[in-house]
Scaffold this motif. Structure first.
Motif, PDB file in Angstrom:
ATOM      1  N   VAL A  10       0.861  -1.192   0.000  1.00  0.00           N
ATOM      2  CA  VAL A  10       0.000   0.000   0.000  1.00  0.00           C
ATOM      3  C   VAL A  10       0.892   1.234   0.000  1.00  0.00           C
ATOM      4  CG1 VAL A  10      -1.924   1.187   1.132  1.00  0.00           C
ATOM      5  CG2 VAL A  10      -1.618  -1.269   1.489  1.00  0.00           C
ATOM      6  N   ASP A  11       0.678   2.116  -0.970  1.00  0.00           N
ATOM      7  CA  ASP A  11       1.398   3.394  -0.987  1.00  0.00           C
ATOM      8  C   ASP A  11       0.682   4.329  -0.019  1.00  0.00           C
ATOM      9  OD1 ASP A  11       2.459   5.960  -1.648  1.00  0.00           O
ATOM     10  OD2 ASP A  11       3.172   5.078  -3.533  1.00  0.00           O
ATOM     11  N   THR A  12       1.397   4.830   0.955  1.00  0.00           N
ATOM     12  CA  THR A  12       0.711   5.568   2.030  1.00  0.00           C
ATOM     13  C   THR A  12       0.853   7.084   1.887  1.00  0.00           C
ATOM     14  OG1 THR A  12       2.664   5.340   3.425  1.00  0.00           O
ATOM     15  CG2 THR A  12       0.944   3.652   3.655  1.00  0.00           C
ATOM     16  N   ARG A  13       1.206   7.516   0.682  1.00  0.00           N
ATOM     17  CA  ARG A  13       1.233   8.970   0.428  1.00  0.00           C
ATOM     18  C   ARG A  13      -0.142   9.428  -0.071  1.00  0.00           C
ATOM     19  NH1 ARG A  13       6.203   8.861  -3.652  1.00  0.00           N
ATOM     20  NH2 ARG A  13       5.052   6.986  -4.222  1.00  0.00           N
ATOM     21  N   HIS A  14      -0.276  10.737  -0.243  1.00  0.00           N
ATOM     22  CA  HIS A  14      -1.506  11.275  -0.817  1.00  0.00           C
ATOM     23  C   HIS A  14      -1.568  10.886  -2.301  1.00  0.00           C
ATOM     24  CE1 HIS A  14      -1.303  13.726   2.783  1.00  0.00           C
ATOM     25  NE2 HIS A  14      -0.130  14.193   2.395  1.00  0.00           N
ATOM     26  N   TRP A  15      -2.733  11.104  -2.878  1.00  0.00           N
ATOM     27  CA  TRP A  15      -2.921  10.878  -4.326  1.00  0.00           C
ATOM     28  C   TRP A  15      -3.551  12.161  -4.861  1.00  0.00           C
ATOM     29  CZ3 TRP A  15      -1.566   7.991  -8.276  1.00  0.00           C
ATOM     30  CH2 TRP A  15      -2.398   7.855  -9.400  1.00  0.00           C
ATOM     31  N   ILE A  16      -2.723  12.967  -5.523  1.00  0.00           N
ATOM     32  CA  ILE A  16      -3.176  14.302  -5.932  1.00  0.00           C
ATOM     33  C   ILE A  16      -2.829  14.531  -7.404  1.00  0.00           C
ATOM     34  CG2 ILE A  16      -2.892  16.806  -5.550  1.00  0.00           C
ATOM     35  CD1 ILE A  16      -2.232  16.171  -2.604  1.00  0.00           C
ATOM     36  N   GLY A  17      -3.835  14.806  -8.205  1.00  0.00           N
ATOM     37  CA  GLY A  17      -3.602  15.071  -9.625  1.00  0.00           C
ATOM     38  C   GLY A  17      -2.956  13.904 -10.354  1.00  0.00           C
ATOM     39  N   GLY A  18      -3.245  12.681  -9.911  1.00  0.00           N
ATOM     40  CA  GLY A  18      -2.694  11.503 -10.578  1.00  0.00           C
ATOM     41  C   GLY A  18      -1.259  11.193 -10.190  1.00  0.00           C
ATOM     42  N   ARG A  19      -0.798  11.777  -9.087  1.00  0.00           N
ATOM     43  CA  ARG A  19       0.581  11.520  -8.632  1.00  0.00           C
ATOM     44  C   ARG A  19       0.577  11.218  -7.141  1.00  0.00           C
ATOM     45  NH1 ARG A  19       4.491  14.990  -8.133  1.00  0.00           N
ATOM     46  NH2 ARG A  19       3.077  16.732  -7.800  1.00  0.00           N
ATOM     47  N   ARG A  20       1.533  10.429  -6.705  1.00  0.00           N
ATOM     48  CA  ARG A  20       1.736  10.220  -5.273  1.00  0.00           C
ATOM     49  C   ARG A  20       2.530  11.398  -4.709  1.00  0.00           C
ATOM     50  NH1 ARG A  20      -1.665   6.755  -2.839  1.00  0.00           N
ATOM     51  NH2 ARG A  20      -2.159   5.113  -4.298  1.00  0.00           N
ATOM     52  N   VAL A  21       2.054  11.956  -3.614  1.00  0.00           N
ATOM     53  CA  VAL A  21       2.672  13.146  -3.023  1.00  0.00           C
ATOM     54  C   VAL A  21       2.939  12.869  -1.545  1.00  0.00           C
ATOM     55  CG1 VAL A  21       2.289  15.591  -2.473  1.00  0.00           C
ATOM     56  CG2 VAL A  21       1.434  14.649  -4.648  1.00  0.00           C
ATOM     57  N   ALA A  22       4.167  13.164  -1.109  1.00  0.00           N
ATOM     58  CA  ALA A  22       4.518  12.939   0.307  1.00  0.00           C
ATOM     59  C   ALA A  22       4.253  14.204   1.113  1.00  0.00           C
ATOM     60  CB  ALA A  22       5.984  12.550   0.408  1.00  0.00           C
ATOM     61  N   SER A  23       4.274  14.076   2.433  1.00  0.00           N
ATOM     62  CA  SER A  23       4.186  15.241   3.321  1.00  0.00           C
ATOM     63  C   SER A  23       5.415  15.260   4.214  1.00  0.00           C
ATOM     64  CB  SER A  23       2.959  15.151   4.224  1.00  0.00           C
ATOM     65  OG  SER A  23       1.817  15.609   3.558  1.00  0.00           O
ATOM     66  N   ALA A  24       5.672  16.413   4.806  1.00  0.00           N
ATOM     67  CA  ALA A  24       6.840  16.515   5.693  1.00  0.00           C
ATOM     68  C   ALA A  24       6.649  15.638   6.930  1.00  0.00           C
ATOM     69  CB  ALA A  24       7.027  17.970   6.099  1.00  0.00           C
ATOM     70  N   THR A  25       5.397  15.461   7.355  1.00  0.00           N
ATOM     71  CA  THR A  25       5.157  14.666   8.557  1.00  0.00           C
ATOM     72  C   THR A  25       4.278  13.460   8.238  1.00  0.00           C
ATOM     73  OG1 THR A  25       3.271  16.058   9.096  1.00  0.00           O
ATOM     74  CG2 THR A  25       5.345  16.624  10.152  1.00  0.00           C
ATOM     75  N   THR A  26       4.323  12.501   9.163  1.00  0.00           N
ATOM     76  CA  THR A  26       3.495  11.294   9.010  1.00  0.00           C
ATOM     77  C   THR A  26       2.786  11.008  10.338  1.00  0.00           C
ATOM     78  OG1 THR A  26       5.278   9.832   9.724  1.00  0.00           O
ATOM     79  CG2 THR A  26       5.114  10.259   7.353  1.00  0.00           C
ATOM     80  N   PHE A  27       1.798  10.138  10.267  1.00  0.00           N
ATOM     81  CA  PHE A  27       1.218   9.620  11.517  1.00  0.00           C
ATOM     82  C   PHE A  27       1.220   8.097  11.430  1.00  0.00           C
ATOM     83  CE2 PHE A  27      -2.417  10.049   8.689  1.00  0.00           C
ATOM     84  CZ  PHE A  27      -3.191   8.936   8.964  1.00  0.00           C
ATOM     85  N   THR A  28       1.103   7.461  12.596  1.00  0.00           N
ATOM     86  CA  THR A  28       1.203   6.001  12.643  1.00  0.00           C
ATOM     87  C   THR A  28      -0.187   5.373  12.653  1.00  0.00           C
ATOM     88  OG1 THR A  28       3.247   6.221  13.897  1.00  0.00           O
ATOM     89  CG2 THR A  28       2.189   4.067  13.949  1.00  0.00           C
ATOM     90  N   ASP A  29      -0.369   4.433  11.754  1.00  0.00           N
ATOM     91  CA  ASP A  29      -1.633   3.696  11.672  1.00  0.00           C
ATOM     92  C   ASP A  29      -1.473   2.420  12.502  1.00  0.00           C
ATOM     93  OD1 ASP A  29      -4.086   2.701  10.850  1.00  0.00           O
ATOM     94  OD2 ASP A  29      -3.335   1.991   8.909  1.00  0.00           O
ATOM     95  N   VAL A  30      -2.377   2.247  13.468  1.00  0.00           N
ATOM     96  CA  VAL A  30      -2.277   1.118  14.401  1.00  0.00           C
ATOM     97  C   VAL A  30      -3.445   0.168  14.155  1.00  0.00           C
ATOM     98  CG1 VAL A  30      -2.423   0.529  16.864  1.00  0.00           C
ATOM     99  CG2 VAL A  30      -1.093   2.528  16.130  1.00  0.00           C
ATOM    100  N   SER A  31      -3.159  -1.140  14.161  1.00  0.00           N
ATOM    101  CA  SER A  31      -4.254  -2.101  13.974  1.00  0.00           C
ATOM    102  C   SER A  31      -4.976  -2.352  15.290  1.00  0.00           C
ATOM    103  CB  SER A  31      -3.711  -3.433  13.457  1.00  0.00           C
ATOM    104  OG  SER A  31      -4.754  -4.391  13.450  1.00  0.00           O
TER     105      SER A  31
END
Ligand code: NAD
Length: 492
Positions: A10-31
């Motif tokens: 799974v690509d965990t970046r944004h999807w904007i205008g048909g491109r994957r875009v990263a951010s300066a910060t991230t958050f943790t996804d917990v199961s």
């Protein structure tokens, strides 16, 4: 930035205008299954929301101008893509939000595909013939509104997102989705599926992030033309406030506190089964009928049988086919649910089943709980718990049953169980709810209007009601001499 979840990349970046875009910060996804981190997710804010809305705005004219048949074909390919990846989606969603794998396989993923297929088909059937009015002619057209912001919760993330995205795109709009931070992964897979299906760049965008940052930024963005939100009442208030200055039309699907009304003339086996079904998804279901109202003459037998059946529900890992009740979504939610139960007990309610965390399993597993003896008007009978917690109350007369059923500020759904068709007519007409089920539960058709009264929401979607919201509905009137020159009687 990628994560591998249940063997699925799974690509965990944004999807904007048909491109994957990263951010300066991230958050943790917990199961929720084991409270283990499963992915780092891009954490969007105003810049990402703006970029996504701009991309959606740029893609709008071409998408809106596409002949209906072509638009519908792309959306049918998205539906096919969801079907083709249903197993991946089901596994990832289960790991992410803890809901049962078997429900994802059998119900949720097929429905997510249908959310595209149904509205693609409906788009092709939507017809607006010219009508005669006093010698003039008029025509109603459904013009796409523009950029639609979609903000969704974690309890059925892909199904609830596609339920908004399907009709919004079919109507010719472009979309920016802000998925829930507690279960963000399938939104990212949906972006891959839309790209593979040939949806043009910018028509569908995903901004990942928390509600307070990405969600708030998207709600306040001056470039959005519609906002479809599914979630809680307090968040709805914040979103409405943020969107108000821009006068953005809102479609809100919010919480509930629905009743299951069991009359003395009912099929008791059916009533017991419907009551126990309320533990599905560990009670994290907006439509759940958590307030059970039963006629006093059958209350003892009914309660005994419900407790006996609910006691046999298997709690555990949602990936196991035998599991009936899984874990709650997060630690804060777990504490919230337990808070409701402990306060109810302190106020005099009695747990005839469960009543606290499942200490054997630990983690976020909360025991299926049934409370009796709660006082009329008390918190446990009026606030949405969103957990595996049922209350049972008794009534003596039909009037009393209706009064109790209607005694909350919500009005999402109501279920009644009776063997008397006249009573079914009478009582269903008096219940304050967007959906009433008689001798059944959770039967839903995409063509039916769906939504809630009171604090359960604003508006209705489903069938043409969805197009009513996602379109600017226009009426054009042609003078007797002018209409022929104005041409055709259908949209393109
Ligand atoms: P929530 O309101 O906490 O969050 C929903 C979404 O809103 C998330 O994506 C979140 O990030 C975002 N959000 C949070 N704060 C925001 C802000 N300030 N601005 C913009 N966005 C913000 O709800 P939840 O806990 O994810 O979901 C549970 C709720 O959803 C329950 O109340 C349930 O009844 C409701 N629900 C309703 C329906 C329905 O169809 N009526 C369906 C499913 C769930």
């Amino acid at each position: 930035m990628k994560a591998v979840v249940e063997g699925v990349e799974v690509d965990t970046r944004h999807w904007i205008g048909g491109r994957r875009v990263a951010s300066a910060t991230t958050f943790t996804d917990v199961s929720p299954i084991d409270e283990q981190p499963i992915a780092e997710i891009a954490s969007g804010d105003t810049a990402e929301a703006e970029a996504a809305v701009d991309a959606a705005r740029a893609a709008f004219p071409d998408w809106a101008a596409l002949p209906r048949k072509e638009r519908a074909d792309v959306l049918r390919r998205v539906a096919d893509g969801i079907d083709a990846r249903a197993e991946d989606l089901a596994k990832v969603e289960t790991r992410d939000n803890g809901a049962l794998l078997r429900s994802h396989r059998r119900g949720v993923m097929p429905r997510s595909a249908n959310n595209f297929r149904y509205f693609a088909d409906l788009l092709e059937k939507l017809d607006h013939p010219l009508e005669d009015i006093r010698g003039h002619r008029q025509r109603v057209t459904y013009d796409p509104a523009g950029v639609v912001a979609v903000i969704t919760p974690w309890n059925a993330p892909l199904m609830l997102a596609t339920w908004r995205i399907g009709p919004a795109l079919a109507a010719g709009n472009t979309v920016v989705l802000k998925p829930p931070e507690w279960a963000p992964l399938t939104a990212s897979l949906l972006a891959d599926i839309t790209a593979e299906a040939g949806l043009p760049d910018g028509v569908f965008n995903v901004v990942q992030g928390t509600g307070a940052r990405a969600g708030a930024a998207l709600s306040a963005d001056p470039g959005i033309d519609r906002l479809a939100f599914t979630g809680s009442v307090p968040t709805a208030g914040l979103i409405a406030t943020a969107a108000a200055p821009q006068i953005v039309p809102l479609s809100f699907e919010l919480g509930g506190k629905s009743a299951l009304v069991v009359f003395e003339d009912c099929d008791l086996d059916l009533a017991v089964r419907l009551a126990v079904e309320q533990f599905d998804n560990a009670g994290q279901v907006c439509l759940g009928a958590f307030r059970i109202l039963v006629h006093e003459s059958i209350a003892e037998e009914f309660q005994e049988r419900v407790v006996e059946r609910a006691f046999r529900l298997v709690q555990g890992d949602p990936r196991d086919e035998n599991t009936d009740v899984s874990a709650l979504i997060s630690r804060p939610h777990f504490e919230r649910v337990d808070g409701f139960v402990q306060r109810a007990k302190a106020a005099g309610a009695r747990a005839v089943l469960g009543g606290g965390p499942n200490d054997e399993l630990g983690g976020l597993f909360y025991r299926p709980t049934i409370l009796v003896g709660a006082e009329d008007g008390s918190e446990i009978l009026t606030e949405e718990v969103f957990g595996p917690v049922l209350t049972i109350q008794t009534f003596r007369t039909e009037d009393e049953a209706v009064r109790q059923a209607n005694s909350t500020r919500f009005g999402l759904a109501a279920t009644l169980v009776t063997g008397d068709p006249e009573r079914a007519e009478r009582v269903s007409g008096r219940l304050n709810a967007g959906t009433v089920w008689v001798n059944c539960f959770f039967v839903r058709d995409l063509g039916a209007p769906f939504g809630g009264n009171g604090q359960s929401g604003i508006g209705r979607e489903g069938g043409v009601w969805s197009f009513d919201f996602y379109c600017d509905v226009k009426n054009t009137v042609f003078a007797p001499d002018g209409w022929a020159a104005a041409g055709g009687d259908k949209e393109g």
